[in-house]
Every structure is written in C-alpha cells, then in structure tokens.
Scaffold this motif. Structure first.
Motif, short mmCIF file in Angstrom:
data_model
loop_
_atom_site.label_atom_id
_atom_site.label_comp_id
_atom_site.label_asym_id
_atom_site.label_seq_id
_atom_site.Cartn_x
_atom_site.Cartn_y
_atom_site.Cartn_z
N LEU A 106 2.13 -6.07 -9.12
CA LEU A 106 2.07 -6.49 -7.71
C LEU A 106 1.28 -7.79 -7.57
O LEU A 106 1.63 -8.65 -6.74
CB LEU A 106 1.44 -5.39 -6.86
CG LEU A 106 2.30 -4.14 -6.70
CD1 LEU A 106 1.52 -3.04 -6.00
CD2 LEU A 106 3.59 -4.46 -5.93
N LYS A 107 0.24 -7.95 -8.38
CA LYS A 107 -0.54 -9.18 -8.33
C LYS A 107 0.30 -10.36 -8.78
O LYS A 107 0.22 -11.46 -8.21
CB LYS A 107 -1.79 -9.05 -9.20
CG LYS A 107 -2.73 -10.25 -9.09
CD LYS A 107 -4.00 -10.03 -9.89
CE LYS A 107 -4.95 -11.22 -9.75
NZ LYS A 107 -6.21 -11.00 -10.51
N LYS A 132 0.83 -1.20 0.00
CA LYS A 132 0.00 0.00 0.00
C LYS A 132 0.87 1.25 0.00
O LYS A 132 0.60 2.22 -0.73
CB LYS A 132 -0.93 -0.01 1.22
CG LYS A 132 -1.94 1.13 1.21
CD LYS A 132 -2.93 0.99 2.34
CE LYS A 132 -3.97 2.10 2.28
NZ LYS A 132 -4.98 1.99 3.37
N ALA A 137 -0.73 3.39 -12.12
CA ALA A 137 -1.62 2.60 -11.27
C ALA A 137 -2.08 1.28 -11.89
O ALA A 137 -1.97 0.22 -11.25
CB ALA A 137 -2.82 3.45 -10.85
N PRO A 138 -2.60 1.27 -13.14
CA PRO A 138 -3.08 0.00 -13.70
C PRO A 138 -1.98 -1.06 -13.82
O PRO A 138 -2.16 -2.21 -13.41
CB PRO A 138 -3.62 0.41 -15.07
CG PRO A 138 -3.93 1.86 -14.94
CD PRO A 138 -2.86 2.40 -14.04
N ASP A 139 -0.83 -0.67 -14.40
CA ASP A 139 0.25 -1.63 -14.58
C ASP A 139 0.88 -2.03 -13.25
O ASP A 139 1.31 -3.17 -13.07
CB ASP A 139 1.32 -1.05 -15.50
CG ASP A 139 0.88 -1.00 -16.95
OD1 ASP A 139 -0.04 -1.78 -17.30
OD2 ASP A 139 1.42 -0.19 -17.72
N THR A 156 2.51 1.63 -3.44
CA THR A 156 1.53 2.09 -4.42
C THR A 156 1.25 3.58 -4.27
O THR A 156 1.22 4.33 -5.26
CB THR A 156 0.22 1.31 -4.26
OG1 THR A 156 0.47 -0.09 -4.47
CG2 THR A 156 -0.82 1.78 -5.28
N GLN A 183 2.61 -11.77 -6.04
CA GLN A 183 2.02 -12.30 -4.81
C GLN A 183 2.68 -13.60 -4.34
O GLN A 183 2.93 -13.76 -3.14
CB GLN A 183 0.51 -12.52 -5.01
CG GLN A 183 -0.33 -11.25 -4.95
CD GLN A 183 -0.26 -10.57 -3.60
OE1 GLN A 183 -0.04 -11.21 -2.57
NE2 GLN A 183 -0.43 -9.26 -3.60
N LYS A 221 -0.65 -2.31 -10.44
CA LYS A 221 -1.56 -3.28 -9.84
C LYS A 221 -1.33 -4.66 -10.40
O LYS A 221 -1.30 -5.67 -9.67
CB LYS A 221 -3.01 -2.84 -10.07
CG LYS A 221 -4.04 -3.73 -9.39
CD LYS A 221 -5.44 -3.19 -9.58
CE LYS A 221 -6.47 -4.07 -8.88
NZ LYS A 221 -7.86 -3.53 -9.07
N THR A 235 2.11 6.31 -7.20
CA THR A 235 0.96 6.91 -7.88
C THR A 235 0.73 8.38 -7.51
O THR A 235 -0.01 9.07 -8.20
CB THR A 235 -0.32 6.11 -7.57
OG1 THR A 235 -0.52 6.03 -6.14
CG2 THR A 235 -0.23 4.70 -8.14
#
Length: 196
Positions: A109-110, A88, A102-104, A91, A113, A106, A95
């Motif tokens: 980071l996914k 968090k 932000a989109p890339d 990010t 995991q 996200k 951002t």
C-alpha cells in the motif's frame, strides 16, 4: 470498522461537499432572489445554468478557475479523505482472515501511494469539469475570491468541526422526526378505525 462509523464518515464527507457547493451557489445568488420561494424543481431547471456546458466549450482558464474553486472551497478534502478510508477498510478486510499479510500489505500500500495521489487528483479534475459546466468563469472567479479572503478561509477551516456537530445533530433530529411522525400517523389512522 463498525457500520455506524462507516455511515458517519461517509455522511460527514458528503455533507462537506454539499455544503461547499451550496455556499458557492448561495454566494453567487442574485440579491433579488434572496428570500424568494424556490421554483419547482424539474429536469429542465438547474440551480445555476440551464444546461451544463459541453466539455469542448470549456476553456483551459475556465477549468483552471473551477479547479481552484474545488480546492479553495474545501471540496477536495473529501476526496483526499476517501483513499485513506478505503485503504483502512481493505486492510481490515484482509487482515481479519489473514493477519500474516499485514506486514507485506503495508509495504504494498505504501508503494502504491503515488497512484492513490493520481486517483485523488483525477477526482478533483472531474469535479472541476462539473463545476465549470454549471458556472460561467467570471462567477467562479468571484467565488474563488471569497474563499481566498480571510472570511472564506475561516469558513473552510471551520468546516470539519461544523460537520462533526451537524452529523450528530442530524442523527438526533432524524430520530426525533421519526418518532414524531410515527406518533402522528398512528393517531391519524386511529381516527379512521385502524390500530397499529
């Protein structure tokens, strides 16, 4: 994220770790030591074992029991919460100046995991090694038995709510003690001819 919230989150998770470790130590404390005055602390005196056991002397069963205790006592939840907090903050840092990321970000980071899960598991292992170095295997199993009992599970379930209230109470207590200390110091210095 505000600095107060960062402080609150960090404090809460460290209180969680300390409380879980403290309960383990208290649960294993011999009856004849309950209520006794604590001995002066020193580098040579440790709360449970005189010195940590070398890693080479820790058996697989000893480490497995310690790992189980880290999990059962609620200590591992603090490690689980650390990665989301870092994500968090990262990010928000990126951002704030580059909202287009932000989109890339996200997506990236996914995709990471699984690596984050490994990092958390690594910290659980480190905590298990530390705990195993401080407590003999039989004592660890006694503590695991408690945390696996209905009462122990209720304690672990109550921890997050308890820590929320404790953090708030500590903040109020800190302010009260600071104000009282300042008043007393000023009064005592005034007796000696100093005015603040």
């Amino acid at each position: 994220m505000s600095s107060n919230f960062k402080h609150y989150s960090t404090a809460r998770h460290w209180i969680a770790v300390c409380a879980a470790v403290g309960l383990v130590a208290a649960f294993l404390l011999p009856v004849d030591r309950v209520g006794a005055q604590p001995a002066p602390s020193s580098a040579a005196q440790r709360p449970v074992a005189a010195t940590p056991a070398p890693a080479a002397e820790l058996t697989p069963s000893h480490l497995a029991a310690a790992r189980e205790l880290v999990m059962a006592s609620g200590m591992s939840r603090s490690f689980d919460a650390a990665i989301p907090q870092l994500i968090k903050r990262l990010t928000e840092t990126y951002t704030q100046t580059r909202p287009d990321l932000a989109p890339d970000l996200k997506i990236v980071l996914k995709e990471m995991q699984p690596d984050f899960a490994k990092d958390t598991d690594q910290m659980v292992d480190k905590a298990a090694h530390i705990l195993a170095g401080l407590l003999p295997e039989p004592d660890i199993k006694v503590a695991v038995a408690f945390f696996s009992s209905p009462a122990g599970k209720k304690y672990v379930q109550a921890q997050p709510y308890f820590f929320d209230d404790v953090v708030n109470a500590m903040q109020d207590w800190h302010q009260q003690v600071a104000a009282h200390l300042m008043t007393r110091v000023r009064a005592e210095l005034k007796k000696k001819g100093h005015t603040l």
